[in-house]
Design a protein around this motif. Structure first.
Motif, short mmCIF file in Angstrom:
data_model
loop_
_atom_site.label_atom_id
_atom_site.label_comp_id
_atom_site.label_asym_id
_atom_site.label_seq_id
_atom_site.Cartn_x
_atom_site.Cartn_y
_atom_site.Cartn_z
N GLY A 272 35.48 52.66 56.89
CA GLY A 272 34.43 52.78 58.01
C GLY A 272 34.54 51.42 58.89
O GLY A 272 34.89 51.59 60.23
N ALA A 273 34.59 50.08 58.28
CA ALA A 273 34.86 48.98 58.99
C ALA A 273 36.51 49.01 59.70
O ALA A 273 36.26 48.55 61.07
N LEU A 274 37.38 49.69 59.31
CA LEU A 274 38.60 49.70 59.78
C LEU A 274 38.58 50.62 61.07
O LEU A 274 39.15 50.14 62.32
N ALA A 275 37.70 51.83 60.85
CA ALA A 275 37.84 52.64 62.50
C ALA A 275 37.07 51.88 63.40
O ALA A 275 37.44 51.90 64.67
N VAL A 276 36.07 50.92 63.17
CA VAL A 276 35.22 50.22 64.26
C VAL A 276 36.22 49.12 64.78
O VAL A 276 36.34 48.95 65.88
N VAL A 277 36.85 48.53 63.69
CA VAL A 277 37.65 47.20 64.25
C VAL A 277 38.86 47.68 65.19
O VAL A 277 39.08 47.12 66.17
N LEU A 278 39.34 49.17 64.64
CA LEU A 278 40.46 49.41 65.56
C LEU A 278 40.08 49.59 66.96
O LEU A 278 40.63 49.96 67.99
N ALA A 279 38.81 50.64 67.03
CA ALA A 279 38.28 50.95 68.27
C ALA A 279 37.96 49.75 69.15
O ALA A 279 38.25 49.72 70.38
N VAL A 359 43.90 55.89 68.75
CA VAL A 359 44.62 56.85 67.73
C VAL A 359 44.16 56.28 66.44
O VAL A 359 43.81 57.26 65.46
N GLY A 360 44.60 55.15 66.16
CA GLY A 360 44.37 54.57 64.86
C GLY A 360 42.56 54.70 64.42
O GLY A 360 42.63 54.91 63.24
N ALA A 361 41.79 54.36 65.51
CA ALA A 361 40.28 54.49 65.07
C ALA A 361 39.95 55.78 64.57
O ALA A 361 39.21 56.05 63.75
#
Length: 402
Positions: A272-279, A359-361
């Motif tokens: 979850g945190a990874l998705a936010v940080v990538l965005a 794309v990553g997010a």
């Protein structure tokens, strides 16, 4: 932790260096061969696909050979591939060299994960796997930045020659420190393939593809993103990769520690945190300080998923873990290939060097959805098992007060 884990970490260090160092050298390689940045990105995609193919192929071969000898053979293949890349007269030959080196990757980590887990007590397995993967993360703090610096200073060919030398050191470490392990007895390909009928194994691998793919969507194009968008000089890419590597080391150790305590919650938080940080990276990439912090966070959150995902596959494929473990390493690299390819597409389409972050997010968010689905299915299966055994799920039991 057994000393043999150090030998596995040494091999992982060499493999990690060759896997990631290309990202800091994409502009130089593209310039020398006269190809575009997205085309040079195929060196990342090709390596990743080689891991996907090599993981099951080499692991099946490994069931016929004692594990120590197999690990040594894999390091030999790794050395040959990197030497071929170092002397490649054309982009095509270099791509072939990358693929040859990559064939050793999945089986090395897959067989190594099983060996590492068997060397320790059951409650230390994720920690042992994390210890082996520490070689991969330390490569990003030491090997990749130094390789990038050397490549930018005296040429990327020298970098790959040095990486081949790291392979020689890894080979020597395995020969010296890993005990003579017998080849697996009673291992049948049909039995190993049976693990892939398990829905939870397939879900874990899908989480691996999407979750770690989110990391590579951004990091594959870090050099052009940081120089063209954030405004860093070419030489700054080296220390930015150090930050990414430091984040990886921390995330890997934390992921290993908490995966032994609360595996699924660890996945929820990290994905979850990874998705936010990538965005957010689409915005922070325009500021030098914010970009540097974000790069470290991507490394930490991305590698915090590695030990729990690898352990979940081992747990769910109990009784036939070797092939599943290696294929899951291939799944990491399938995610790398998919995201590097998608990142190249959005850049080539004119959306800019920050577009791969979106794309990553999306990929990381999709992995989180699968993690939630996997846990829900596991709870439902457990509840059915309780009923079948003559009991009731905990939320349906009647509490009687006396």
């Amino acid at each position: 932790m057994p000393l043999a884990l150090l030998a596995l970490a040494i091999g992982a260090f060499g493999i990690g260096t060759t896997e990631f160092v290309i990202m800091g050298l994409l502009p130089q390689v593209a310039g020398d061969f006269g190809v575009s940045i997205p085309t040079a990105g195929l060196l990342v995609t090709g390596y990743a696909l080689g891991v996907v193919i090599g993981a099951p192929l080499m692991t099946v071969l490994g069931t016929k050979i004692p594990r120590k000898r197999m690990l040594m053979l894999l390091m030999g293949l790794f050395i040959v591939g990197n030497l071929l890349s170092a002397v490649a007269p054309s982009f095509t030959v270099m791509l072939i060299g990358r693929v040859v080196a990559s064939l050793a990757h999945g089986a090395f980590f897959g067989i190594g994960s099983v060996v590492a887990a068997e060397l320790v007590a059951p409650d230390k397995k994720a920690g042992a796997i994390a210890m082996m993967f520490t070689g991969l993360t330390v490569a990003n703090v030491v090997g990749v930045p130094l390789g990038t610096l050397v490549g930018q200073s005296v040429g990327w060919r020298v970098t790959f020659a040095i990486v081949a030398g790291l392979g020689v050191i890894g080979l020597a470490g395995i020969a010296k420190l890993v005990p003579d392990l017998p080849k697996p007895e009673g291992v049948q390909l049909r039995h190993e393939l049976g693990a892939f009928k398990n829905t939870q194994v397939l879900l874990a691998m899908a989480m691996t593809v999407l979750g770690f793919g989110g990391v590579f969507a951004a990091i594959t194009y870090i050099a052009p993103m940081m120089t063209h968008v954030a405004g860093f000089a070419d030489g700054s890419v080296t220390w930015l990769l150090v930050l990414f590597g430091l984040g990886m080391v921390g995330g890997n150790l934390i992921g290993g520690k908490f995966a032994d305590r609360a595996l699924m919650p660890m996945l929820y938080v990290s994905l979850g945190a990874l998705a936010v940080v990538l965005a957010l990276f689409t915005v922070t990439a325009h500021n030098k300080i914010a970009a540097a912090v974000t790069i470290a966070l991507i490394g930490a959150l991305g590698f915090a998923t590695v030990p729990p995902l690898q352990k979940r596959v081992l747990d769910q494929a109990h009784g036939a873990p070797t092939l599943a473990s290696a294929v899951n390493i291939g799944a990491f690299n399938l995610g790398n290939a998919l995201s590097a390819w998608l990142g190249g597409i959005v850049i080539a389409a004119g959306f800019g060097y920050t577009a791969p972050n979106w794309v990553g997010a999306v990929l990381a968010a999709a992995a989180l959805v699968l993690a939630i689905l996997s846990a829900a299915l596991e709870r439902r299966t457990g509840a059915r098992g309780t009923v079948a055994a003559g009991g009731l799920p905990s939320d349906q039991r009647t509490v009687v007060h006396h």
